[in-house]
Design a protein around this motif. Structure first.
Motif, PDB file in Angstrom:
ATOM      1  N   ILE A  41       0.792  -1.283  -0.014  1.00  0.00           N
ATOM      2  CA  ILE A  41      -0.022  -0.157   0.029  1.00  0.00           C
ATOM      3  C   ILE A  41       0.985   1.231  -0.238  1.00  0.00           C
ATOM      4  O   ILE A  41       1.697   1.288   0.790  1.00  0.00           O
ATOM      5  N   THR A  42       0.740   2.051  -1.016  1.00  0.00           N
ATOM      6  CA  THR A  42       1.587   3.099  -1.136  1.00  0.00           C
ATOM      7  C   THR A  42       1.161   4.664  -1.194  1.00  0.00           C
ATOM      8  O   THR A  42       1.653   5.619  -0.966  1.00  0.00           O
ATOM      9  N   ASP A  43      -0.369   4.810  -1.242  1.00  0.00           N
ATOM     10  CA  ASP A  43      -0.860   5.948  -1.141  1.00  0.00           C
ATOM     11  C   ASP A  43      -2.347   5.935  -1.053  1.00  0.00           C
ATOM     12  O   ASP A  43      -2.952   4.740  -1.201  1.00  0.00           O
ATOM     13  N   VAL A  44      -3.034   7.139  -0.778  1.00  0.00           N
ATOM     14  CA  VAL A  44      -4.309   7.300  -0.787  1.00  0.00           C
ATOM     15  C   VAL A  44      -4.840   7.229  -2.101  1.00  0.00           C
ATOM     16  O   VAL A  44      -4.409   8.324  -2.807  1.00  0.00           O
ATOM     17  N   TRP A  45      -5.962   6.723  -2.483  1.00  0.00           N
ATOM     18  CA  TRP A  45      -6.454   6.779  -3.798  1.00  0.00           C
ATOM     19  C   TRP A  45      -7.723   7.439  -3.843  1.00  0.00           C
ATOM     20  O   TRP A  45      -8.192   8.280  -5.173  1.00  0.00           O
ATOM     21  N   SER A  46      -8.657   7.510  -2.817  1.00  0.00           N
ATOM     22  CA  SER A  46      -9.813   8.354  -2.836  1.00  0.00           C
ATOM     23  C   SER A  46     -10.123   8.962  -1.617  1.00  0.00           C
ATOM     24  O   SER A  46      -9.425   8.786  -0.569  1.00  0.00           O
ATOM     25  N   ASP A  47     -11.015   9.824  -1.704  1.00  0.00           N
ATOM     26  CA  ASP A  47     -11.566  10.455  -0.326  1.00  0.00           C
ATOM     27  C   ASP A  47     -12.494   9.350   0.382  1.00  0.00           C
ATOM     28  O   ASP A  47     -12.838   8.517  -0.253  1.00  0.00           O
ATOM     29  N   ASP A  48     -12.702   9.606   1.498  1.00  0.00           N
ATOM     30  CA  ASP A  48     -13.423   8.783   2.596  1.00  0.00           C
ATOM     31  C   ASP A  48     -15.039   9.150   2.043  1.00  0.00           C
ATOM     32  O   ASP A  48     -15.355  10.443   2.326  1.00  0.00           O
ATOM     33  N   ASP A  49     -15.710   8.171   1.877  1.00  0.00           N
ATOM     34  CA  ASP A  49     -17.186   8.494   1.797  1.00  0.00           C
ATOM     35  C   ASP A  49     -18.050   8.024   2.829  1.00  0.00           C
ATOM     36  O   ASP A  49     -19.258   8.307   2.861  1.00  0.00           O
ATOM     37  N   GLY A  50     -17.634   7.996   4.048  1.00  0.00           N
ATOM     38  CA  GLY A  50     -18.240   7.548   5.168  1.00  0.00           C
ATOM     39  C   GLY A  50     -18.259   6.292   5.548  1.00  0.00           C
ATOM     40  O   GLY A  50     -18.647   5.748   6.454  1.00  0.00           O
ATOM     41  N   ILE A  51     -18.042   5.578   4.508  1.00  0.00           N
ATOM     42  CA  ILE A  51     -18.088   3.888   4.644  1.00  0.00           C
ATOM     43  C   ILE A  51     -16.786   3.352   4.344  1.00  0.00           C
ATOM     44  O   ILE A  51     -16.253   2.381   4.871  1.00  0.00           O
ATOM     45  N   SER A  52     -15.933   3.733   3.447  1.00  0.00           N
ATOM     46  CA  SER A  52     -14.639   3.175   3.035  1.00  0.00           C
ATOM     47  C   SER A  52     -13.797   4.353   2.282  1.00  0.00           C
ATOM     48  O   SER A  52     -14.419   5.340   1.956  1.00  0.00           O
ATOM     49  N   ARG A  53     -12.659   3.839   2.232  1.00  0.00           N
ATOM     50  CA  ARG A  53     -11.614   4.819   1.319  1.00  0.00           C
ATOM     51  C   ARG A  53     -10.825   3.694   0.642  1.00  0.00           C
ATOM     52  O   ARG A  53     -10.427   2.743   1.037  1.00  0.00           O
ATOM     53  N   GLU A  54     -10.446   4.134  -0.651  1.00  0.00           N
ATOM     54  CA  GLU A  54      -9.289   3.116  -1.450  1.00  0.00           C
ATOM     55  C   GLU A  54      -8.067   3.792  -1.129  1.00  0.00           C
ATOM     56  O   GLU A  54      -7.849   5.020  -1.208  1.00  0.00           O
ATOM     57  N   PHE A  55      -7.133   2.714  -1.559  1.00  0.00           N
ATOM     58  CA  PHE A  55      -5.865   3.176  -1.345  1.00  0.00           C
ATOM     59  C   PHE A  55      -5.028   2.429  -2.484  1.00  0.00           C
ATOM     60  O   PHE A  55      -5.437   1.391  -3.136  1.00  0.00           O
ATOM     61  N   GLN A  56      -3.950   3.246  -2.966  1.00  0.00           N
ATOM     62  CA  GLN A  56      -3.094   2.563  -4.149  1.00  0.00           C
ATOM     63  C   GLN A  56      -2.228   1.257  -3.653  1.00  0.00           C
ATOM     64  O   GLN A  56      -1.428   1.426  -2.515  1.00  0.00           O
ATOM     65  N   ILE A  57      -2.102   0.122  -4.211  1.00  0.00           N
ATOM     66  CA  ILE A  57      -1.317  -0.803  -3.932  1.00  0.00           C
ATOM     67  C   ILE A  57      -0.381  -0.967  -5.387  1.00  0.00           C
ATOM     68  O   ILE A  57      -0.645  -0.970  -6.445  1.00  0.00           O
ATOM     69  N   ASP A  58       1.126  -0.935  -4.863  1.00  0.00           N
ATOM     70  CA  ASP A  58       2.010  -1.422  -5.937  1.00  0.00           C
ATOM     71  C   ASP A  58       2.236  -2.850  -6.065  1.00  0.00           C
ATOM     72  O   ASP A  58       2.627  -3.317  -5.097  1.00  0.00           O
ATOM     73  N   VAL A  59       1.638  -3.389  -7.105  1.00  0.00           N
ATOM     74  CA  VAL A  59       1.621  -4.963  -7.020  1.00  0.00           C
ATOM     75  C   VAL A  59       3.056  -5.399  -7.254  1.00  0.00           C
ATOM     76  O   VAL A  59       3.634  -5.064  -8.404  1.00  0.00           O
ATOM     77  N   SER A  60       3.612  -6.350  -6.496  1.00  0.00           N
ATOM     78  CA  SER A  60       5.018  -6.922  -6.735  1.00  0.00           C
ATOM     79  C   SER A  60       5.083  -8.172  -7.266  1.00  0.00           C
ATOM     80  O   SER A  60       5.820  -8.778  -8.029  1.00  0.00           O
ATOM     81  N   GLU A  61       3.796  -9.022  -6.863  1.00  0.00           N
ATOM     82  CA  GLU A  61       3.490 -10.348  -7.649  1.00  0.00           C
ATOM     83  C   GLU A  61       2.084 -10.588  -7.679  1.00  0.00           C
ATOM     84  O   GLU A  61       1.168 -10.111  -6.661  1.00  0.00           O
ATOM     85  N   ILE A  62       1.711 -11.268  -8.759  1.00  0.00           N
ATOM     86  CA  ILE A  62       0.131 -11.839  -8.781  1.00  0.00           C
ATOM     87  C   ILE A  62       0.295 -13.079  -9.362  1.00  0.00           C
ATOM     88  O   ILE A  62       1.052 -13.491 -10.474  1.00  0.00           O
ATOM     89  N   THR A  63      -0.644 -13.930  -8.846  1.00  0.00           N
ATOM     90  CA  THR A  63      -0.870 -15.207  -9.276  1.00  0.00           C
ATOM     91  C   THR A  63      -2.386 -15.524  -9.487  1.00  0.00           C
ATOM     92  O   THR A  63      -2.961 -15.027  -8.749  1.00  0.00           O
ATOM     93  N   ALA A  64      -2.734 -16.173 -10.737  1.00  0.00           N
ATOM     94  CA  ALA A  64      -4.151 -16.596 -10.767  1.00  0.00           C
ATOM     95  C   ALA A  64      -4.221 -17.958 -11.555  1.00  0.00           C
ATOM     96  O   ALA A  64      -3.401 -18.327 -12.005  1.00  0.00           O
ATOM     97  N   GLU A  65      -5.416 -18.548 -11.003  1.00  0.00           N
ATOM     98  CA  GLU A  65      -5.476 -19.781 -11.254  1.00  0.00           C
ATOM     99  C   GLU A  65      -6.872 -19.852 -12.370  1.00  0.00           C
ATOM    100  O   GLU A  65      -7.835 -19.642 -11.729  1.00  0.00           O
ATOM    101  N   ALA A  66      -6.421 -20.075 -13.617  1.00  0.00           N
ATOM    102  CA  ALA A  66      -7.741 -20.097 -14.430  1.00  0.00           C
ATOM    103  C   ALA A  66      -7.991 -21.393 -15.245  1.00  0.00           C
ATOM    104  O   ALA A  66      -6.854 -21.893 -15.463  1.00  0.00           O
TER     105      ALA A  66
END
Length: 66
Positions: A41-66
């Motif tokens: 998690i590297t930064d704030v992405w959005s304003d707080d809407d009273g329920i949640s707030r979005e944050f930026q994630i710099d992805v270093s690894e991702i795996t998916a099973e398709a």
């Protein structure tokens, strides 16, 4: 710093494999694809809407099973 967090969803920006992923869901498939994301998690992405707030994630690894 260790903080307890919870989330109900995340939005994933896909570069490689996006055509295949789009094709999978364009067929109307409801099959979920398991994914594991490791990053920082590297930064704030959005304003707080009273329920949640979005944050930026710099992805270093991702795996998916398709």
């Amino acid at each position: 710093m260790q903080t307890k967090i919870s989330s109900g969803f995340a939005i994933l920006d896909v570069k490689s494999g996006r055509d295949e992923l789009n094709a999978h869901f364009s067929t109307g498939s409801k099959e979920k694809i398991p994914v594991t994301i490791t990053g920082f998690i590297t930064d704030v992405w959005s304003d707080d809407d009273g329920i949640s707030r979005e944050f930026q994630i710099d992805v270093s690894e991702i795996t998916a099973e398709a």
